[in-house]
Design an enzyme around this catalytic site. Structure first.
Site, short mmCIF file in Angstrom:
data_model
loop_
_atom_site.label_atom_id
_atom_site.label_comp_id
_atom_site.label_asym_id
_atom_site.label_seq_id
_atom_site.Cartn_x
_atom_site.Cartn_y
_atom_site.Cartn_z
N LYS A 106 -20.56 48.04 -12.46
CA LYS A 106 -20.29 47.53 -11.11
C LYS A 106 -18.82 47.63 -10.75
O LYS A 106 -18.47 47.81 -9.59
CB LYS A 106 -20.75 46.08 -10.97
CG LYS A 106 -20.07 45.12 -11.93
CD LYS A 106 -20.59 43.70 -11.82
CE LYS A 106 -19.93 42.81 -12.85
NZ LYS A 106 -20.24 43.17 -14.24
N VAL A 133 -26.17 46.49 -9.98
CA VAL A 133 -26.43 45.28 -9.21
C VAL A 133 -27.85 44.80 -9.52
O VAL A 133 -28.80 45.58 -9.47
CB VAL A 133 -26.34 45.52 -7.68
CG1 VAL A 133 -26.61 44.23 -6.91
CG2 VAL A 133 -24.98 46.10 -7.29
N GLU A 191 -19.09 33.21 -19.87
CA GLU A 191 -18.02 33.63 -20.77
C GLU A 191 -17.13 32.44 -21.11
O GLU A 191 -17.07 31.47 -20.36
CB GLU A 191 -17.14 34.67 -20.05
CG GLU A 191 -17.86 35.87 -19.50
CD GLU A 191 -18.23 36.87 -20.57
OE1 GLU A 191 -17.48 36.96 -21.56
OE2 GLU A 191 -19.28 37.52 -20.44
N ASP A 202 -17.40 38.43 -9.60
CA ASP A 202 -18.47 39.31 -10.05
C ASP A 202 -19.45 39.56 -8.89
O ASP A 202 -19.81 40.70 -8.60
CB ASP A 202 -19.19 38.67 -11.24
CG ASP A 202 -20.42 39.43 -11.65
OD1 ASP A 202 -20.28 40.45 -12.35
OD2 ASP A 202 -21.54 39.02 -11.27
N LYS A 206 -20.45 43.18 -6.69
CA LYS A 206 -21.82 43.62 -6.42
C LYS A 206 -22.06 43.70 -4.92
O LYS A 206 -22.73 44.61 -4.43
CB LYS A 206 -22.81 42.69 -7.10
CG LYS A 206 -22.74 42.83 -8.63
CD LYS A 206 -23.47 41.69 -9.33
CE LYS A 206 -23.43 41.88 -10.85
NZ LYS A 206 -23.86 40.63 -11.54
#
Lengths: 428, 428
Positions: A106, A133, A191, A202, A206
């Site tokens: 991505k 995605v 994470e 993130d 996308k």
């Protein structure tokens, strides 16, 4: 027709191992659909001597990318390294060398889509990125192809499983953000440094990919307004519930009057909306087109096998394009549309603030908003007698961002009004 | 590359007019994606002199199919006549003549898929039928392509809008079947003769198409077990609600132990299942694959513009296949799997029966079921004191159809037990 196509895979982590295993598991049907045999010839790894459990699959491990990227004995390149560098460079070089590339990346597609497509054109091949995605959800190809005759009006996606897991736990279990984040980290959904997920970055990447395809105009991560979920409180979720809403981190792209509006932020949506019941680590993308109307694609947004499902679906397409060359569909971004400044974006808002419990304070709040041109749909005051404060929740009519910001500044200057604790956008 | 492809359309009813209008409305983006200009050259109609409102679109109206089917000046054929005859014959001839065909015809594809694919192979072209199932929802192509690397384990679809409208009204408004059907007819959602919808035949044809693609084995309408919704009562829906279930007419295809199970019937599903909230005239298809896991596609299952969306998405693909010939993906049914007899299908059941309110009757009911090998999960007796009867609702564990049928026969022979009024399958 070549009897067998040789695949070179860049990376052999969780997703790469999933691709190797799934190819082995469903080889017969995959090769039938591809129309050729498929061999996973080589995989790029950091340390070829490290022991790996690939379920008995034979693949030559190499640490030199040159053995794959432009190697004459590799026909199709699968990139599952992640991150922009060096992945972008490898992708571009492989495409230029005439190798179709399948990627789950991505970051590269969002940031360097134009460069990647240019390389594909030079090489006369196509680049496939269904896995970039929504993991296993078919969305890239449906947007490009099946819905290709539509003028897409909006895309609204739950495209980050980590934040959806956290918000789901906050909503269904009443957990606080911190508790839900900790649990997500313990389960490996988040994470150790959760910033990219929690702050919407993130999802923003996308959204850049989805919006470029939907609106046929290049949208980059820097164009996307992002606001994370770390300030959402259980209190807001509870207020929302009473108003018939559910909170989701939505990636929203719209085309309005020829301009593209792209934003990621916590959003109240009706509990009846199909996205409202998309819980846990599920992903879903809700697409509205002028012909199709409303449509939604739901599934697992991450995970080794769901991602491998999309990658190998693309490998089938890449194999077919290789054995019977056709004009590539190529880049869809043939119009250059302006990006709408977030300051000019119009939505409804939910606001929550704490005030001193004094006579007339509700009127002063309403007055300040009214003077700033913000029209109020609902207002609700709840006293906290122990603290001698009151909580005020406000639902506004549609208002542009610039106006709500100046209204909030004015509001915070009103005597007896403290900070505005929550400002959450509402989509119909 | 030909500067313009000439489309011949067979039929110009509601859907055909939608195709003509949408092509005009979004011409620029459609032609960009197709890579060529597109002209709607000719349309087959019964009476070319009849006045039509096509929004100013110019198209030559013809009453002779020969002006389209094998005409040298037609490049792509769009079939929107519906029904098997003469549509199947036209489709087959056009394909054999080397013209890609785009069709919305579920009857032809379900019944004559093998013959159609054979003709496509002779002509060296492809047949496109995204519009045949789920209207505007991209499902055919995702099943064939994006999910192509999966061994599909099941498809469960709400693929008939009429029955979903009726069941939604019965569920949300408490209407009886007859009232809801009448309303659906008044609104034009149901035909004057509603048999094909209400008895599950329409859904069965769509399931035959979906299952053929999903399980890579030819499934025909005659293979599909169908049971309609006309015997569903408000009472059953109410019982289901208390048990946490919603009733839907589901088209269910599964592969188990190498055999294909295909059935359409009213089904109780958990109120939490993504299909449970697919209401009104919406359609959705829930697909489970070994790699992707669970995924769902939702949207408008009918209507002029949603159907035109799928048709023109296919026209874009057909145009690209025409200008840069590639090996067609062709028929996916390369395995020949047996169809599971409905008598051997295993599910859980909900049963409802009325008994005389006599001491020991509940024990006799439980005993009769137990003797027939049917294991009971829940049983609930509600007396109707005025009528001196009692209603008994039973939820069974998993049992094969053959066994439940003999158990019901045994049950109806028990003294004081009347007819079993409802027998509804439950999916997890």
């Amino acid at each position: 027709m070549a009897p067998t196509l040789r695949i070179g895979m860049l990376g052999l982590g969780n997703v790469g191992a999933g691709v190797a295993r799934l190819l082995e598991q469903n080889r017969e049907l995959i090769e039938h659909k591809a129309g050729v045999g498929l061999t996973l010839s080589r995989a790029l790894v950091r340390d070829p001597r490290k022991a790996r459990d690939l379920g008995g699959i034979q693949v030559e491990l190499v640490s030199d990318p040159e053995a794959i990227v432009e190697a004459p004995d590799i026909d199709v390149v699968v990139e599952v390294l992640g991150g922009t560098h060096p992945a972008k460079d490898y992708i571009v070089r492989a495409l230029r060398a005439g190798k179709p590339v399948v990627t789950a990346n991505k970051d590269v597609m969002a940031e360097y889509g134009a460069e990647v497509y240019a390389a594909a054109e030079v090489g006369g091949v196509d680049v496939f990125f269904e896995a970039s995605v929504g993991g296993g959800i078919p969305i890239i190809r449906p947007l490009k192809e099946s819905l290709g005759a539509n003028r897409i009006q909006s895309v609204m996606g739950i495209v980050n499983g980590t934040t959806n897991y956290i918000l789901t736990k906050m909503t269904l279990e009443g957990w606080d953000f911190g508790v839900a984040l900790k649990e997500a980290q313990d389960l490996g959904y988040a994470e150790p440094d959760p910033t990219a997920d929690v702050e919407g970055l993130d999802a923003g990447r996308k959204l850049a990919i989805l919006s470029s395809l939907a609106f046929l105009s290049r949208v980059q991560p820097k164009d996307v307004f992002t606001e994370g979920i770390s300030r959402i409180s259980a209190r807001d979720i509870e207020h929302g519930r009473r108003l018939g809403w559910v909170i989701k981190l939505l990636a929203i792209g719209k085309e309005l009057d020829g301009a593209v509006e792209v934003r990621v932020h916590p959003t109240f949506i009706s509990a009846q909306h199909p996205l409202a019941s998309v819980n846990g680590s599920l992903n879903a993308i809700f697409v509205t087109g002028d012909a199709v109307g409303e449509t939604m694609f739901l599934g697992r947004g991450a995970g080794s096998f769901p991602t491998a499902s999309s990658i190998l679906g693309d490998v089938i397409a890449a194999a077919r394009s290789k054995t019977s060359p056709q004009a590539t569909l190529g880049c869809c971004c043939f119009v250059d549309k302006p990006i709408q400044d977030i300051q000019s974006v119009e939505t409804r808002y939910y606001l929550r603030l704490t005030v001193k419990d004094q006579p007339g304070v509700l009127a002063r709040v309403a007055g300040a908003l009214g003077q700033a041109g913000v029209s109020i749909a609902h207002i609700l005051q709840t006293p906290d007698e122990a603290a001698r404060t009151a909580e005020i929740a406000v639902v506004t009519h549609r208002v542009v961002e610039r106006q709500i910001r100046s209204a909030l500044a004015a509001l915070e200057a009103v005597p007896d009004v403290g900070a505005v604790e929550s400002k959450i956008r509402i989509e119909a």
